[in-house]
Design a protein around this motif. Structure first.
Motif, mmCIF file in Angstrom:
data_model
loop_
_atom_site.group_PDB
_atom_site.id
_atom_site.type_symbol
_atom_site.label_atom_id
_atom_site.label_comp_id
_atom_site.label_asym_id
_atom_site.label_seq_id
_atom_site.Cartn_x
_atom_site.Cartn_y
_atom_site.Cartn_z
ATOM 1 N N TRP A 46 0.815 -1.216 0.000
ATOM 2 C CA TRP A 46 0.000 0.000 0.000
ATOM 3 C C TRP A 46 0.851 1.271 0.000
ATOM 4 N N SER A 47 2.127 1.137 -0.301
ATOM 5 C CA SER A 47 3.024 2.284 -0.344
ATOM 6 C C SER A 47 2.459 3.361 -1.263
ATOM 7 N N ASN A 48 2.697 4.591 -0.902
ATOM 8 C CA ASN A 48 2.194 5.719 -1.677
ATOM 9 C C ASN A 48 3.205 6.229 -2.699
ATOM 10 N N GLN A 49 4.223 5.409 -2.997
ATOM 11 C CA GLN A 49 5.273 5.811 -3.939
ATOM 12 C C GLN A 49 4.714 5.917 -5.346
ATOM 13 N N ARG A 50 5.159 6.936 -6.032
ATOM 14 C CA ARG A 50 4.828 7.105 -7.447
ATOM 15 C C ARG A 50 6.047 6.783 -8.293
ATOM 16 N N GLY A 51 5.785 6.496 -9.531
ATOM 17 C CA GLY A 51 6.873 6.391 -10.479
ATOM 18 C C GLY A 51 7.563 5.045 -10.541
ATOM 19 N N SER A 52 7.308 4.178 -9.612
ATOM 20 C CA SER A 52 7.940 2.865 -9.640
ATOM 21 C C SER A 52 6.971 1.865 -10.251
ATOM 22 N N SER A 53 7.449 1.076 -11.185
ATOM 23 C CA SER A 53 6.581 0.067 -11.796
ATOM 24 C C SER A 53 6.160 -0.980 -10.769
ATOM 25 N N ARG A 54 6.851 -1.028 -9.662
ATOM 26 C CA ARG A 54 6.504 -1.968 -8.600
ATOM 27 C C ARG A 54 5.233 -1.540 -7.870
ATOM 28 N N TYR A 55 4.896 -0.273 -7.924
ATOM 29 C CA TYR A 55 3.751 0.251 -7.186
ATOM 30 C C TYR A 55 2.708 0.844 -8.130
ATOM 31 N N VAL A 56 2.352 0.100 -9.180
ATOM 32 C CA VAL A 56 1.371 0.615 -10.137
ATOM 33 C C VAL A 56 0.023 0.885 -9.465
ATOM 34 N N GLN A 57 -0.298 0.134 -8.417
ATOM 35 C CA GLN A 57 -1.567 0.327 -7.715
ATOM 36 C C GLN A 57 -1.632 1.703 -7.061
ATOM 37 N N ALA A 58 -0.487 2.207 -6.578
ATOM 38 C CA ALA A 58 -0.463 3.516 -5.920
ATOM 39 C C ALA A 58 -0.835 4.630 -6.882
ATOM 40 N N ARG A 59 -0.562 4.437 -8.147
ATOM 41 C CA ARG A 59 -0.920 5.453 -9.145
ATOM 42 C C ARG A 59 -2.425 5.722 -9.098
ATOM 43 N N ALA A 60 -3.226 4.701 -8.842
ATOM 44 C CA ALA A 60 -4.686 4.854 -8.832
ATOM 45 C C ALA A 60 -5.128 5.846 -7.767
ATOM 46 N N TRP A 61 -4.712 5.623 -6.517
ATOM 47 C CA TRP A 61 -5.168 6.540 -5.465
ATOM 48 C C TRP A 61 -4.426 7.864 -5.489
ATOM 49 N N ARG A 62 -3.178 7.855 -5.913
ATOM 50 C CA ARG A 62 -2.447 9.128 -6.006
ATOM 51 C C ARG A 62 -3.031 10.008 -7.115
ATOM 52 N N ASP A 63 -3.374 9.421 -8.245
ATOM 53 C CA ASP A 63 -3.977 10.187 -9.341
ATOM 54 C C ASP A 63 -5.353 10.734 -8.956
ATOM 55 N N ALA A 64 -6.015 10.076 -8.014
ATOM 56 C CA ALA A 64 -7.310 10.568 -7.521
ATOM 57 C C ALA A 64 -7.127 11.615 -6.427
ATOM 58 N N GLY A 65 -5.873 11.822 -5.984
ATOM 59 C CA GLY A 65 -5.590 12.842 -4.977
ATOM 60 C C GLY A 65 -5.559 12.332 -3.552
ATOM 61 N N TYR A 66 -5.314 11.030 -3.368
ATOM 62 C CA TYR A 66 -5.342 10.424 -2.038
ATOM 63 C C TYR A 66 -4.024 9.737 -1.705
ATOM 64 N N ILE A 67 -3.819 9.540 -0.412
ATOM 65 C CA ILE A 67 -2.782 8.636 0.067
ATOM 66 C C ILE A 67 -3.497 7.516 0.814
ATOM 67 N N ALA A 68 -2.898 6.345 0.811
ATOM 68 C CA ALA A 68 -3.496 5.173 1.442
ATOM 69 C C ALA A 68 -2.885 4.948 2.812
ATOM 70 N N GLU A 69 -3.751 4.647 3.776
ATOM 71 C CA GLU A 69 -3.325 4.295 5.130
ATOM 72 C C GLU A 69 -3.994 2.964 5.473
ATOM 73 N N PRO A 70 -3.314 1.844 5.183
ATOM 74 C CA PRO A 70 -3.926 0.534 5.380
ATOM 75 C C PRO A 70 -3.887 0.074 6.833
ATOM 76 N N ASP A 71 -4.873 -0.719 7.197
ATOM 77 C CA ASP A 71 -4.897 -1.412 8.482
ATOM 78 C C ASP A 71 -5.059 -2.889 8.151
ATOM 79 N N LEU A 72 -3.948 -3.616 8.167
ATOM 80 C CA LEU A 72 -3.971 -5.018 7.772
ATOM 81 C C LEU A 72 -4.807 -5.875 8.709
ATOM 82 N N MET A 73 -4.836 -5.521 9.974
ATOM 83 C CA MET A 73 -5.612 -6.313 10.945
ATOM 84 C C MET A 73 -7.106 -6.263 10.628
ATOM 85 N N SER A 74 -7.613 -5.073 10.332
ATOM 86 C CA SER A 74 -9.047 -4.935 10.061
ATOM 87 C C SER A 74 -9.373 -5.087 8.577
#
Length: 80
Positions: free
Chosen positions: A44-72
């Motif tokens: 759930w890293s908020n890094q941009r620009g890395s092909s390893r974190y293509v998922q982060a592009r989705a929330w970053r492009d929408a203007g958000y950062i992700a704060e995951p809670d793996l337990m819940s």
């Protein structure tokens, strides 16, 4: 269309400053999440620009950062 575009579009259309989504909801939006999304906070890293974190592009492009809670199995998306 990229795999995580539906998540981006969902966040953009919602527009609230804080949005909480379950892993299940996100999985439904994008057609499934990898096991690593449940196992590793780094997925759930908020890094941009890395092909390893293509998922982060989705929330970053929408203007958000992700704060995951793996337990819940929830993610707080915060405008940022």
């Amino acid at each position: 269309m990229a795999k995580y575009d539906p998540l981006r579009d969902h966040l953009k259309s919602d527009g609230r400053p804080l949005i909480t989504l379950s892993f299940t909801t996100i999985s439904r939006l994008v057609g499934g999440l990898p096991d690593s999304a449940s196992d590793y906070r780094s997925w759930w890293s908020n890094q941009r620009g890395s092909s390893r974190y293509v998922q982060a592009r989705a929330w970053r492009d929408a203007g958000y950062i992700a704060e995951p809670d793996l337990m819940s199995q929830m993610v707080l998306f915060r405008r940022g």
